[in-house]
Design a protein around this motif. Sequence first.
Motif, PDB file in Angstrom:
ATOM      1  N   ILE A 194     -23.592   0.446  -0.915  1.00 23.85           N
ATOM      2  CA  ILE A 194     -23.051  -0.896  -1.150  1.00 23.85           C
ATOM      3  C   ILE A 194     -23.405  -1.277  -2.579  1.00 23.85           C
ATOM      4  CG2 ILE A 194     -23.174  -3.347  -0.480  1.00 23.85           C
ATOM      5  CD1 ILE A 194     -21.855  -1.523   1.664  1.00 23.85           C
ATOM      6  N   ALA A 195     -22.389  -1.665  -3.348  1.00 29.81           N
ATOM      7  CA  ALA A 195     -22.645  -2.034  -4.741  1.00 29.81           C
ATOM      8  C   ALA A 195     -23.333  -3.393  -4.809  1.00 29.81           C
ATOM      9  CB  ALA A 195     -21.338  -2.061  -5.515  1.00 29.81           C
ATOM     10  N   LEU A 196     -24.376  -3.456  -5.633  1.00 33.99           N
ATOM     11  CA  LEU A 196     -25.047  -4.732  -5.903  1.00 33.99           C
ATOM     12  C   LEU A 196     -24.382  -5.344  -7.140  1.00 33.99           C
ATOM     13  CD1 LEU A 196     -28.728  -3.524  -5.332  1.00 33.99           C
ATOM     14  CD2 LEU A 196     -27.081  -4.373  -3.654  1.00 33.99           C
ATOM     15  N   LYS A 252     -20.722  -4.851  -8.670  1.00 28.33           N
ATOM     16  CA  LYS A 252     -19.491  -4.237  -8.159  1.00 28.33           C
ATOM     17  C   LYS A 252     -18.693  -3.472  -9.211  1.00 28.33           C
ATOM     18  CE  LYS A 252     -19.998  -6.048  -4.102  1.00 28.33           C
ATOM     19  NZ  LYS A 252     -20.455  -5.161  -3.015  1.00 28.33           N
ATOM     20  N   TYR A 253     -17.959  -2.496  -8.696  1.00 30.21           N
ATOM     21  CA  TYR A 253     -16.924  -1.786  -9.463  1.00 30.21           C
ATOM     22  C   TYR A 253     -15.594  -2.356  -9.007  1.00 30.21           C
ATOM     23  CZ  TYR A 253     -13.446   2.050  -9.232  1.00 30.21           C
ATOM     24  OH  TYR A 253     -12.304   2.795  -9.255  1.00 30.21           O
ATOM     25  N   TRP A 254     -14.814  -2.871  -9.942  1.00 30.52           N
ATOM     26  CA  TRP A 254     -13.520  -3.462  -9.558  1.00 30.52           C
ATOM     27  C   TRP A 254     -12.593  -3.402 -10.762  1.00 30.52           C
ATOM     28  CZ3 TRP A 254     -11.677  -4.327  -4.913  1.00 30.52           C
ATOM     29  CH2 TRP A 254     -10.561  -5.151  -4.740  1.00 30.52           C
ATOM     30  N   SER A 264     -16.278   3.557   3.486  1.00 29.50           N
ATOM     31  CA  SER A 264     -16.146   4.893   4.064  1.00 29.50           C
ATOM     32  C   SER A 264     -15.702   5.924   3.039  1.00 29.50           C
ATOM     33  CB  SER A 264     -15.182   4.876   5.240  1.00 29.50           C
ATOM     34  OG  SER A 264     -13.947   4.340   4.855  1.00 29.50           O
ATOM     35  N   SER A 265     -14.898   5.513   2.039  1.00 29.70           N
ATOM     36  CA  SER A 265     -14.427   6.520   1.080  1.00 29.70           C
ATOM     37  C   SER A 265     -15.569   7.010   0.199  1.00 29.70           C
ATOM     38  CB  SER A 265     -13.278   5.974   0.231  1.00 29.70           C
ATOM     39  OG  SER A 265     -13.727   4.930  -0.592  1.00 29.70           O
ATOM     40  N   ALA A 266     -16.584   6.187  -0.007  1.00 31.56           N
ATOM     41  CA  ALA A 266     -17.731   6.607  -0.820  1.00 31.56           C
ATOM     42  C   ALA A 266     -18.472   7.740  -0.123  1.00 31.56           C
ATOM     43  CB  ALA A 266     -18.672   5.434  -1.072  1.00 31.56           C
ATOM     44  N   GLY A 322     -12.223  11.447  -6.305  1.00 35.00           N
ATOM     45  CA  GLY A 322     -11.696  11.040  -5.000  1.00 35.00           C
ATOM     46  C   GLY A 322     -11.792   9.542  -4.797  1.00 35.00           C
ATOM     47  N   SER A 323     -12.923   8.970  -5.177  1.00 33.50           N
ATOM     48  CA  SER A 323     -13.158   7.539  -4.997  1.00 33.50           C
ATOM     49  C   SER A 323     -14.261   7.128  -5.968  1.00 33.50           C
ATOM     50  CB  SER A 323     -13.596   7.304  -3.545  1.00 33.50           C
ATOM     51  OG  SER A 323     -14.168   6.036  -3.403  1.00 33.50           O
ATOM     52  N   GLY A 324     -14.010   6.070  -6.728  1.00 32.48           N
ATOM     53  CA  GLY A 324     -14.968   5.649  -7.759  1.00 32.48           C
ATOM     54  C   GLY A 324     -16.364   5.449  -7.205  1.00 32.48           C
ATOM     55  N   SER A 325     -16.458   4.795  -6.068  1.00 34.68           N
ATOM     56  CA  SER A 325     -17.774   4.487  -5.506  1.00 34.68           C
ATOM     57  C   SER A 325     -18.469   5.740  -4.960  1.00 34.68           C
ATOM     58  CB  SER A 325     -17.631   3.442  -4.399  1.00 34.68           C
ATOM     59  OG  SER A 325     -16.693   3.866  -3.436  1.00 34.68           O
ATOM     60  N   ALA A 326     -17.722   6.809  -4.694  1.00 32.45           N
ATOM     61  CA  ALA A 326     -18.315   8.032  -4.142  1.00 32.45           C
ATOM     62  C   ALA A 326     -19.262   8.697  -5.136  1.00 32.45           C
ATOM     63  CB  ALA A 326     -17.218   9.012  -3.736  1.00 32.45           C
ATOM     64  N   ALA A 327     -19.004   8.499  -6.425  1.00 31.86           N
ATOM     65  CA  ALA A 327     -19.881   9.083  -7.446  1.00 31.86           C
ATOM     66  C   ALA A 327     -21.319   8.616  -7.246  1.00 31.86           C
ATOM     67  CB  ALA A 327     -19.383   8.676  -8.837  1.00 31.86           C
ATOM     68  N   ARG A 328     -21.481   7.391  -6.719  1.00 33.34           N
ATOM     69  CA  ARG A 328     -22.829   6.827  -6.512  1.00 33.34           C
ATOM     70  C   ARG A 328     -23.492   7.410  -5.279  1.00 33.34           C
ATOM     71  NH1 ARG A 328     -20.047   1.232  -7.288  1.00 33.34           N
ATOM     72  NH2 ARG A 328     -20.207   1.349  -5.022  1.00 33.34           N
ATOM     73  N   SER A 329     -22.709   7.767  -4.250  1.00 37.66           N
ATOM     74  CA  SER A 329     -23.300   8.262  -2.992  1.00 37.66           C
ATOM     75  C   SER A 329     -23.845   9.681  -3.103  1.00 37.66           C
ATOM     76  CB  SER A 329     -22.267   8.204  -1.855  1.00 37.66           C
ATOM     77  OG  SER A 329     -22.284   6.935  -1.237  1.00 37.66           O
ATOM     78  N   SER A 360      -5.926  -1.730   0.377  1.00 33.83           N
ATOM     79  CA  SER A 360      -6.989  -0.810  -0.030  1.00 33.83           C
ATOM     80  C   SER A 360      -7.625  -1.306  -1.322  1.00 33.83           C
ATOM     81  CB  SER A 360      -6.414   0.584  -0.243  1.00 33.83           C
ATOM     82  OG  SER A 360      -5.623   0.599  -1.412  1.00 33.83           O
ATOM     83  N   SER A 361      -8.890  -0.952  -1.532  1.00 35.46           N
ATOM     84  CA  SER A 361      -9.576  -1.365  -2.763  1.00 35.46           C
ATOM     85  C   SER A 361      -8.821  -0.824  -3.978  1.00 35.46           C
ATOM     86  CB  SER A 361     -11.022  -0.886  -2.762  1.00 35.46           C
ATOM     87  OG  SER A 361     -11.092   0.469  -2.409  1.00 35.46           O
ATOM     88  N   ARG A 362      -8.309   0.391  -3.852  1.00 38.13           N
ATOM     89  CA  ARG A 362      -7.588   1.022  -4.964  1.00 38.13           C
ATOM     90  C   ARG A 362      -6.379   0.174  -5.389  1.00 38.13           C
ATOM     91  NH1 ARG A 362      -6.796   7.028  -6.327  1.00 38.13           N
ATOM     92  NH2 ARG A 362      -8.915   6.975  -5.599  1.00 38.13           N
ATOM     93  N   MET A 370     -20.099  -8.608  -0.634  1.00 36.89           N
ATOM     94  CA  MET A 370     -18.912  -8.234   0.151  1.00 36.89           C
ATOM     95  C   MET A 370     -18.072  -7.242  -0.639  1.00 36.89           C
ATOM     96  SD  MET A 370     -17.539 -11.885   1.450  1.00 36.89           S
ATOM     97  CE  MET A 370     -16.010 -11.109   2.012  1.00 36.89           C
ATOM     98  N   ASP A 371     -17.365  -6.391   0.097  1.00 34.12           N
ATOM     99  CA  ASP A 371     -16.476  -5.428  -0.562  1.00 34.12           C
ATOM    100  C   ASP A 371     -15.033  -5.703  -0.161  1.00 34.12           C
ATOM    101  OD1 ASP A 371     -18.372  -3.639  -2.104  1.00 34.12           O
ATOM    102  OD2 ASP A 371     -19.333  -3.857  -0.153  1.00 34.12           O
ATOM    103  N   ALA A 372     -14.205  -4.648  -0.109  1.00 36.64           N
ATOM    104  CA  ALA A 372     -12.780  -4.869   0.180  1.00 36.64           C
ATOM    105  C   ALA A 372     -12.547  -4.994   1.680  1.00 36.64           C
ATOM    106  CB  ALA A 372     -11.965  -3.735  -0.420  1.00 36.64           C
TER     107      ALA A 372
HETATM  108  O1  PMV Z   1     -14.356   3.512  -4.611  1.00 36.47           O
HETATM  109  P1  PMV Z   1     -13.300   2.590  -4.186  1.00 36.47           P
HETATM  110  O2  PMV Z   1     -11.998   2.891  -4.827  1.00 36.47           O
HETATM  111  O3  PMV Z   1     -13.195   2.495  -2.694  1.00 36.47           O
HETATM  112  O4  PMV Z   1     -13.696   1.104  -4.687  1.00 36.47           O
HETATM  113  C1  PMV Z   1     -14.829   0.408  -4.259  1.00 36.47           C
HETATM  114  C2  PMV Z   1     -14.686  -1.035  -4.537  1.00 36.47           C
HETATM  115  C3  PMV Z   1     -15.736  -1.958  -3.929  1.00 36.47           C
HETATM  116  O5  PMV Z   1     -16.253  -1.435  -2.721  1.00 36.47           O
HETATM  117  C4  PMV Z   1     -15.084  -3.285  -3.618  1.00 36.47           C
HETATM  118  C5  PMV Z   1     -16.867  -2.236  -4.905  1.00 36.47           C
HETATM  119  C6  PMV Z   1     -17.851  -1.115  -5.125  1.00 36.47           C
HETATM  120  O6  PMV Z   1     -18.364  -1.046  -6.227  1.00 36.47           O
HETATM  121  O7  PMV Z   1     -18.123  -0.332  -4.199  1.00 36.47           O
END
Ligand code: PMV
Length: 330
Positions: free
Chosen positions: A15-17, A19-21, A105-107, A137-144, A192-194, A283-285
């Motif tokens: 969970i982003a503290l 956010k990426y948006w 879930s995509s992360a 695949g998903s921006g937030s996945a890089a963090r996981s 979708s967040s994307r 909160m996220d998407a």
């Molecule tokens: O990685 P994505 O494309 O699902 O985008 C994530 C967007 C937020 O969850 C809303 C914020 C974040 O930084 O995780």
Amino acid sequence: MTSTKSATAQACANIALVKYWGKRDSALNLPAASSLSLTLDALRTTTTVTFDDGLTGDEFELDGQAAATGRLGPWLDLVRKRADITTFARVVSENNFPTASGLASSAAAFAALAVAATEAAGLSLGRTELSELARRGSGSAARSIFGGFALMHRGERCDGTDCVAEELLARDEWPLRMVIAVVGGGKKKSVSSRDAMDHCAETSPLYQAWIGCVAKDIDDASSAIMSRDLSALGAVTQGSAMAMHAAAMASRPPVRYWQPSTLRCLDAVEALQESGLHAYPTMDAGPHVKVLTNEEHCEEVATGLRQLEGVSGVIISHAGPGAHLLPSAE
Ligand code: PMV
């Protein structure tokens, strides 16, 4: 005779503290700004990737059901290109939480995939390279890919090689908790967040203001983490989420993930704060409210949220580990 090569990996959502948006490059999935997250132990994806000579196309099974490969095929092509193979893959994935409902879930999905697919393809990548691949695949996945607190760098290069995450603080170095109030029964989200972040960047008059506040939030959150200052980290966490959602809501037409029960949760969290508890919402998407808190206050926060109308479940999570291989089933 056909030949197969398989690997299984597990990754946690984060969970982003901060956010990426918004993106600076859609093709390479490069974020417009940095972000900072906490990896969560309670939300896990387990994925097995099998490259199988006998397949005539990629196959995907999610939570026991055949699913559309969608973004998966082009992403697997990146792995195939790197490993110099042409074999199709069978991907079997299980989430222990509701898929595509704003619970990130995509992360977890692309982080687990990056670890399992590269191993099955015979590649041996370091964490930084895995983070870059997961990001595609998903921006937030890089963090996981990382456990504990992860900082995702915006990067400057056009090829995205410096657009990767790193671990800021290991998960056992500051035992915080995230309390997740599942609102609306974990149903699938509408936008979708994307799509939503692209639409926001194109149409929201608040988008530039949102991007403009991220660098300071990253600095403040990083300092708060290093000095274990939960009030300071909480203030940034709450502020970043509200700024992101304000920009999204100002899109034309608006993107609004909030439901009536979301507001009930936010009211309850405010009351908990006023009573002196550490409780900071993000909160996220999706409509769910996630509350950053500590070991001492997490039960009280969970109790406060559990009794609210429209809250279908409450999950208390510790900080989680980075994505990792699991021993093979054979
Ligand atoms: O990685 P994505 O494309 O699902 O985008 C994530 C967007 C937020 O969850 C809303 C914020 C974040 O930084 O995780």
